[in-house]
Write an enzyme that holds these catalytic residues in place. Structure first.
Site, PDB file in Angstrom:
ATOM      1  N   HIS A  20     116.909  31.070   1.169  1.00  0.00           N
ATOM      2  CA  HIS A  20     117.111  29.978   2.114  1.00  0.00           C
ATOM      3  C   HIS A  20     116.887  28.611   1.476  1.00  0.00           C
ATOM      4  CE1 HIS A  20     117.037  32.263   6.175  1.00  0.00           C
ATOM      5  NE2 HIS A  20     117.585  32.995   5.223  1.00  0.00           N
ATOM      6  N   HIS A  60     119.605  42.604   1.697  1.00  0.00           N
ATOM      7  CA  HIS A  60     119.200  43.483   2.793  1.00  0.00           C
ATOM      8  C   HIS A  60     118.788  44.871   2.314  1.00  0.00           C
ATOM      9  CE1 HIS A  60     121.466  40.889   5.977  1.00  0.00           C
ATOM     10  NE2 HIS A  60     120.492  40.254   5.362  1.00  0.00           N
TER      11      HIS A  60
END
Length: 779
Positions: free
Chosen positions: A149, A311
């Site tokens: 991020h 993920h």
């Protein structure tokens, strides 16, 4: 005369409490924000404003000002919300930097024991803290998300965002909904930052923590480069027009995302994990994914690798009702000390934590690298379910409970996925790549390693800026490679002789100046791309850009290449690159123009640029560097504009790392030097084109003329007595007389005793732009 006053509300994103229940509902609703917002005005979202002054502006009691009775004192932009702001030109100056002018981060980083930092980070990963326990006993997933991020705000349109300055520490990013609980990740890193101090920046540490997290869970990364110096205040950056978190007023037509934005909603890094506006449609989500990842310079394979690779680790958090989550860091109380999102759901920690509202763990080994993401994605059929917090997610049909619980070893869960995960199976192009990765785990690992490296290093610029022993040896096309200097550089005597040849070649001052400016002014201080080094102005796509006047450019380059060829054939070990000659031509022209205006000046020039090849240039990657508008050359292109001309001018000046005075002196100088694109006469407020005079400022501020709009959107300056048209100009010209601060700068250069200062200031600012990409000079 009575003045009618209107009470207005000025909501500020940085002080707004986040209602997490509303956030979940807003994933499927559009927000409301003021009309008429422009690109550089997002910080001040004024509701109900009129031309009359606001009567009251309210603040929370925790932010009372002792000088205003608890009310916030209105700023100029509150009174005049459409006023052009040039504050972005003076952000992160030395006045806000506590490190001092002598601090050299690159020098400090070179003294860092990087292996010791990595050892400490590795130990941190499994040192679970009671105040924020680690999922599965490992902080790896949290650190990967923090690094992702930090880097993931990067966007290709203007090169802004990214991990390069540690901006995640500041508002608004530190309080974005998508960055919920990353404040905990940074606090976990604080003891390490405290230990190594100035030798490693927050910007580098956050990215390194993501790398170490991957390595500690069995993944081999591609490498790591240091060199990201911290800044000390938030960027004034346009993140979107919305006035509410997760608003999505950035679309038009058939879901066309406005530029320069890279995310689908305010406060998200990329896409809504539940699907567009919360609608659980994997096919529609794939369209959002493709567009947003493309705007971050990722192709389909890199996109699939990043999503699946990220993920493979960790989990999402949605244990309960999001309305029980407290305010984000910027809206928190003093005693919270910058930590936000305090949850009242049970303990609020560990298995009770709430971040996104989604409750998904993708693999059976969330703290170990595996191919299990793809194995689960293709093994099961998926049914739409709800998280405990009410968010849309997917659960494997008829599957056994095989997924470990993050905190209770006696519990197992059925496999779960996000809507955006299913996009990798249901979108035809993504499915083909995903299936190949399923069948070829080694290809997946290599693709993820490379894509992760690109993600976290994309905004660092050329490899000369990379520091440390972990820098990969392989050169990558997206790094915009330029050959290393492999010859003796020209001497001062050679430079003088080359200047004479250039000026005797028949090329005019406007031709030489405009070519050098076109070459150097592609630089973007945001992602350190572009600039004169490499001479890519002679290559596709830059040679064909309308703003670069292809016909004139070809003529100028042809004559400079002839001079280069002649010199290199007769100078022995010495060589001169075309990149250097282009800049030298502009330098010689500026010196001549100054002399023609009665001022002798020596413009600094440092050789050492090299010429890149077309094979070293990704044309598609360079396409976003083409200006939509360039106020320095009074150019407005045919592509859709998302800023007014004067806003685009300030925006480009900020990318060129210019101050307000530098912007002013360069525009005034370039106008009289005849550097406008396509021979435009707008703003050429002089009868002596090619002489470096202060005529632009003198004539712009001349009260014997009156400016008025023309039918084509430009402006005419008419003599107040005869009404004859004396000059024409654009918004990028008139702003220097209309904007009070820019006018103040213009007045400095319009005075009778400023001619020498004007020339010297122009020469200094010119040299700065010519050298913006000379990272080798600072090495």
């Amino acid at each position: 005369m009575a003045v009618t006053r209107q009470r207005v509300e000025i909501p500020e994103l940085a002080h707004r409490h986040v209602d997490h229940q509303k956030i979940l509902s807003q994933r499927s609703l559009k927000s409301t924000s003021p009309d008429g917002m422009r690109g550089l005005e997002w910080f001040y979202l004024v509701k109900g404003a009129s031309s009359t002054p606001p009567e009251e502006v309210f603040m929370d009691d925790t932010s009372k000002c002792p000088f205003s009775g608890g009310k916030r004192v209105p700023a100029n932009r509150d009174w005049w919300p459409t006023q052009l702001s040039i504050e972005m030109l003076h952000k992160n100056s030395g006045l806000s930097d506590p490190m001092g002018e002598e601090f050299d981060y690159a020098k400090e980083f070179k003294t860092l024991d990087l292996n010791a930092v990595i050892k400490d980070l590795t130990a941190l990963m499994t040192d679970s803290q009671e105040w924020w326990p680690a999922d599965f006993g490992h902080y790896g997933g949290l650190m990967i998300r923090m690094a992702w991020h930090s880097a993931g705000t990067y966007r290709i349109t203007d090169g802004r965002g990214g991990a390069g300055a540690g901006q995640q520490r500041f508002a608004p990013l530190n309080s974005w909904p998508d960055n919920a609980n990353l404040d905990k990740a940074r606090r976990l890193l604080w003891p390490i930052k405290q230990k190594y101090g100035r030798k490693i920046s927050w910007a580098d540490l956050m990215v390194l923590a993501g790398n170490v997290a991957l390595e500690s869970m069995g993944f081999k990364t591609f490498g790591f480069a240091g060199g990201r110096a911290d800044v000390w205040e938030p960027e004034e950056l346009y993140w979107g027009p919305e006035g509410t978190w997760l608003g999505d007023e950035r679309y038009s037509g058939e879901r066309q995302l406005a530029e320069p934005l890279g995310a689908v909603q305010m406060g998200l890094i990329y896409v809504n994990p539940e699907g567009p506006n919360g609608k659980p449609d994997p096919i529609a989500a794939a369209k959002d994914i493709r567009e947003t990842f493309f705007r971050m310079a990722m192709n389909d394979e890199e996109t699939v690798a990043l999503i699946a690779g990220g993920h493979t680790f960790g989990k999402t958090h949605g244990a309960g009702d999001p309305s029980l989550v407290g305010p984000e860091p910027e809206a928190g109380a003093l005693e919270d000390q910058g930590l936000g999102w305090k949850s009242k759901h049970a303990s609020g920690l560990a298995g009770d934590s709430i971040t996104s509202g989604l409750e998904v763990t993708w693999t059976t080994t969330p703290t170990k690298w595996s191919n299990n993401f793809f194995e689960n994605l293709f093994k099961y059929e998926w049914e739409l379910t709800k998280s405990p917090g009410g968010a849309n997610q997917w659960t494997a049909k008829g599957a056994e409970a095989i997924i470990p619980d993050a905190f209770d070893k006696s519990k197992k869960h059925r496999p779960t996925m996000l809507t955006t995960d299913l996009s990798l199976r249901l979108d035809p192009a993504y499915e083909k790549i995903s299936r190949r990765f399923l069948e070829n785990p080694d290809q997946f690992a290599d693709a993820f390693a490379r894509a992760w490296f690109k993600l976290t290093h994309r905004d660092m610029g050329p490899i000369q800026r990379y520091l440390g022993p972990l820098v990969p040896k392989e050169t990558l096309i997206w790094q915009d490679p330029i050959p290393a200097v492999n010859h003796e550089l020209v001497s001062d005597q050679d430079i003088a002789a080359l200047k004479t040849k250039i000026l005797a070649s028949g090329l005019s001052v406007p031709e030489l100046v405009s070519t050098a400016w076109a070459s150097a002014s592609t630089f973007r201080g945001s992602d350190k791309r572009g600039g004169a080094n490499g001479a890519r102005i002679r290559l596709s796509p830059q040679k064909d850009w309308e703003v670069n006047q292809p016909a004139q450019l070809s003529k100028v380059l042809g004559k400079l290449e002839a001079i280069q060829k002649e010199f290199n054939a007769s100078a022995g070990a010495k060589k001169v690159s075309l990149a250097d000659l282009i800049v030298l031509g502009g330098t010689a022209a500026v010196e001549k123009a100054a002399k023609d205006a009665g001022v002798d000046v020596k413009v600094a020039f440092t050789p050492g640029r090299m010429d890149a090849s077309q094979e070293q240039t990704d044309a598609a990657s360079f396409a976003p560097l083409e200006p939509r508008a360039d106020g320095f050359r009074n150019y407005v292109g045919k592509r859709q504009q998302f800023l007014q001309q004067e806003e685009a001018l300030v925006d480009r000046a900020q990318l060129l790392k210019l101050t307000g005075p530098e912007l002013t002196v360069l525009v005034g100088g370039l106008r009289v030097l005849g550097a406008n694109a396509n021979g435009s006469k707008h703003g050429v407020l002089t009868a002596k084109v090619g002489a470096l005079s202060n005529d632009f400022f003198v004539n712009l501020l001349d009260m014997s003329t009156q400016w008025a709009p023309a039918a084509d959107g430009t402006y005419e300056a008419r003599d107040r007595k005869t009404n004859a048209v004396k000059w024409t100009g654009t918004r990028a010209d008139l702003i220097f007389g209309a904007h009070s601060q820019l006018r103040a700068y213009a007045e400095v250069y319009a005075t009778s005793d400023s001619k020498e200062q004007f020339v010297k200031d122009f020469a200094k600012a010119w040299t700065k732009v010519m050298n913006l990409d000379r990272f080798d000079l600072a090495a």
